[in-house]
Motif scaffolding. Structure first.
Motif, PDB file in Angstrom:
ATOM      1  N   ALA A 121       0.844  -1.193   0.000  1.00 56.31           N
ATOM      2  CA  ALA A 121       0.000   0.000   0.000  1.00 56.31           C
ATOM      3  C   ALA A 121       0.881   1.246   0.000  1.00 56.31           C
ATOM      4  O   ALA A 121       2.110   1.166  -0.036  1.00 56.31           O
ATOM      5  CB  ALA A 121      -0.926  -0.015   1.218  1.00 56.31           C
ATOM      6  N   CYS A 122       0.236   2.410   0.059  1.00 49.98           N
ATOM      7  CA  CYS A 122       0.994   3.661   0.022  1.00 49.98           C
ATOM      8  C   CYS A 122       1.796   3.876   1.293  1.00 49.98           C
ATOM      9  O   CYS A 122       2.769   4.646   1.287  1.00 49.98           O
ATOM     10  CB  CYS A 122       0.043   4.835  -0.219  1.00 49.98           C
ATOM     11  N   TYR A 123       1.423   3.212   2.388  1.00 50.81           N
ATOM     12  CA  TYR A 123       2.145   3.348   3.639  1.00 50.81           C
ATOM     13  C   TYR A 123       3.184   2.249   3.832  1.00 50.81           C
ATOM     14  O   TYR A 123       3.855   2.207   4.863  1.00 50.81           O
ATOM     15  CB  TYR A 123       1.168   3.334   4.823  1.00 50.81           C
ATOM     16  N   THR A 124       3.340   1.353   2.876  1.00 50.45           N
ATOM     17  CA  THR A 124       4.302   0.260   2.975  1.00 50.45           C
ATOM     18  C   THR A 124       5.693   0.770   2.618  1.00 50.45           C
ATOM     19  O   THR A 124       5.871   1.435   1.596  1.00 50.45           O
ATOM     20  CB  THR A 124       3.909  -0.885   2.038  1.00 50.45           C
ATOM     21  N   ILE A 125       6.665   0.467   3.449  1.00 50.33           N
ATOM     22  CA  ILE A 125       8.043   0.864   3.188  1.00 50.33           C
ATOM     23  C   ILE A 125       8.903  -0.381   3.064  1.00 50.33           C
ATOM     24  O   ILE A 125       8.625  -1.421   3.659  1.00 50.33           O
ATOM     25  CB  ILE A 125       8.587   1.799   4.296  1.00 50.33           C
ATOM     26  N   HIS A 159       1.611  12.573   0.008  1.00 46.59           N
ATOM     27  CA  HIS A 159       0.285  12.719   0.615  1.00 46.59           C
ATOM     28  C   HIS A 159       0.199  11.974   1.950  1.00 46.59           C
ATOM     29  O   HIS A 159      -0.460  12.442   2.879  1.00 46.59           O
ATOM     30  CB  HIS A 159      -0.796  12.231  -0.349  1.00 46.59           C
ATOM     31  N   VAL A 160       0.861  10.837   2.065  1.00 50.43           N
ATOM     32  CA  VAL A 160       0.860  10.106   3.334  1.00 50.43           C
ATOM     33  C   VAL A 160       1.687  10.850   4.373  1.00 50.43           C
ATOM     34  O   VAL A 160       1.296  10.960   5.541  1.00 50.43           O
ATOM     35  CB  VAL A 160       1.390   8.675   3.134  1.00 50.43           C
ATOM     36  N   MET A 173      -8.684   7.173   4.054  1.00 52.72           N
ATOM     37  CA  MET A 173      -8.401   6.899   2.650  1.00 52.72           C
ATOM     38  C   MET A 173      -7.113   6.105   2.462  1.00 52.72           C
ATOM     39  O   MET A 173      -7.016   5.281   1.552  1.00 52.72           O
ATOM     40  CB  MET A 173      -8.311   8.221   1.881  1.00 52.72           C
ATOM     41  N   TYR A 174      -6.119   6.339   3.324  1.00 52.29           N
ATOM     42  CA  TYR A 174      -4.799   5.756   3.118  1.00 52.29           C
ATOM     43  C   TYR A 174      -4.512   4.575   4.033  1.00 52.29           C
ATOM     44  O   TYR A 174      -3.776   3.667   3.639  1.00 52.29           O
ATOM     45  CB  TYR A 174      -3.716   6.825   3.339  1.00 52.29           C
ATOM     46  N   SER A 175      -5.052   4.561   5.253  1.00 48.17           N
ATOM     47  CA  SER A 175      -4.695   3.554   6.251  1.00 48.17           C
ATOM     48  C   SER A 175      -5.605   2.342   6.162  1.00 48.17           C
ATOM     49  O   SER A 175      -6.702   2.415   5.610  1.00 48.17           O
ATOM     50  CB  SER A 175      -4.774   4.159   7.666  1.00 48.17           C
TER      51      SER A 175
END
Length: 338
Positions: free
Chosen positions: A170-174, A238-239, A279-281
């Motif tokens: 996802a967008c929060y995955t690093i 955005h995150v 939206m992101y989490s």
């Protein structure tokens, strides 16, 4: 997992396009904020409710409606006149929210909110199909476990079928390289004496990259100062800005000077920030602690500044009393409350 009710906790001026329903292919409009119930209205709802001790034996005995019992505090003569029945503990709210953010970003096993159940919930609701759990090709793997029955003393084989699922990033995955950059940034932080704990004690660089054993004040400094430094350049814009807005909210409410004219705009901004988090989490991120953020500003209006009511002075005094107790096995909190 709790239902996200913060989207209706603000005025109608919040942009409509904050929450997008992918399953319907259209935008979901937000409603006007609900008015908080007065003490009299709450008492009229809980008055006369029968309290059952233990689990209900049938569906007939199970209470229906929003309330399932009448608190004994309603017998106090002044309880109906209180606008705030119990103060929110901002110290533990801040700690739990900080731990949830760190565990989700670092993907710490057992603590992360991005689990298979969250991805299945998104699939069930028809939201964000790019994040749905994907089944890997191949046969099911059988796990055989041998155990001994206590009664018959015979060995029994327990066979379970499990199929691994792939969770798309996802967008929060690093990545692991970004995790190392994150941990090295925290590991190299140096602060004046008495400002906070040494961050090197909580960062693990060898082997598994993670953070652990952080106390309430460590999370307080982390979410207000150190987290903003560590996430620079390792997350999408955005995150990163959404996390920055939440950190700025906690920094504002914990200040010793608060303008009453800015509280309404502060409430509107934090509701918008939580909608962005939605939206992101992952859905499991929104537990009761995240929901309580919506009610902090209202409590500031009624009870005053946060630093006058949080639990840091009591925790420090508990540490002072604990040093004077000779019995190390004694629970100081239980001894005082009893």
């Amino acid at each position: 997992m709790c239902i996200c009710a913060h989207e209706c906790s603000s005025a109608a001026t919040i942009p409509i396009g904050l929450r997008r329903r992918h399953s319907m292919g259209r935008l979901k409009k937000l409603e006007v904020a609900h008015r908080p119930l007065t003490s009299t209205e709450v008492y009229n709802q809980v008055k006369g409710i029968e309290t059952f001790i233990g689990k209900p034996t049938s569906e007939v005995d199970r209470p229906t409606g929003l309330w399932n019992k009448q608190s004994i505090f309603w017998k106090l003569p002044y309880w109906k006149d209180l606008k705030v029945k119990n103060c929110l503990d901002v110290m533990h709210i801040e700690k739990n929210v900080c731990e949830a953010i760190l565990a989700t970003l670092m993907n710490i096993p057992g603590k992360t909110k991005d689990v298979k159940a969250s991805r299945l919930y998104l699939e069930k609701q028809g939201l964000r199909p790019e994040l749905w759990a994907q089944k890997r090709d191949g046969r099911k793997k059988k796990i055989v476990e041998e155990r001994v029955d206590d009664e018959t003393h015979k060995s029994k084989n327990k066979v379970e079928d499990s199929e691994k699922n792939y969770l798309p990033p996802a967008c929060y995955t690093i990545s692991r390289a970004e995790k190392r950059i994150f941990c090295e940034s925290l590991y190299g932080i140096k602060v004046p004496t008495g400002y906070s704990s040494n961050m090197k004690r909580f960062v693990t660089l060898n082997g598994e990259l993670k953070l652990s054993s952080m106390k309430s004040h460590d999370c307080h400094v982390m979410i207000q100062v150190f987290l903003l430094i560590a996430i620079r350049g390792i997350l999408p814009k955005h995150v990163r800005h959404t996390i920055k807005e939440l950190c700025s909210f906690f920094h504002t409410i914990c200040s010793k000077v608060q303008e009453s004219s800015t509280l309404d705009s502060l409430q509107a901004r934090v509701v918008e920030t939580l909608c962005k988090f939605e939206m992101y989490s992952p859905p499991a991120f929104f537990d009761i602690m995240v929901h309580l953020i919506v009610h902090i500003v209202r409590e500031i209006k009624l009870c005053g500044l946060v630093f006058l009511r949080w639990c840091y002075p009591f925790e420090r005094f508990m540490g002072t009393l604990k040093d004077k107790v000779s019995n190390n096995k004694m629970d100081l909190h239980v001894g005082i409350t009893s």
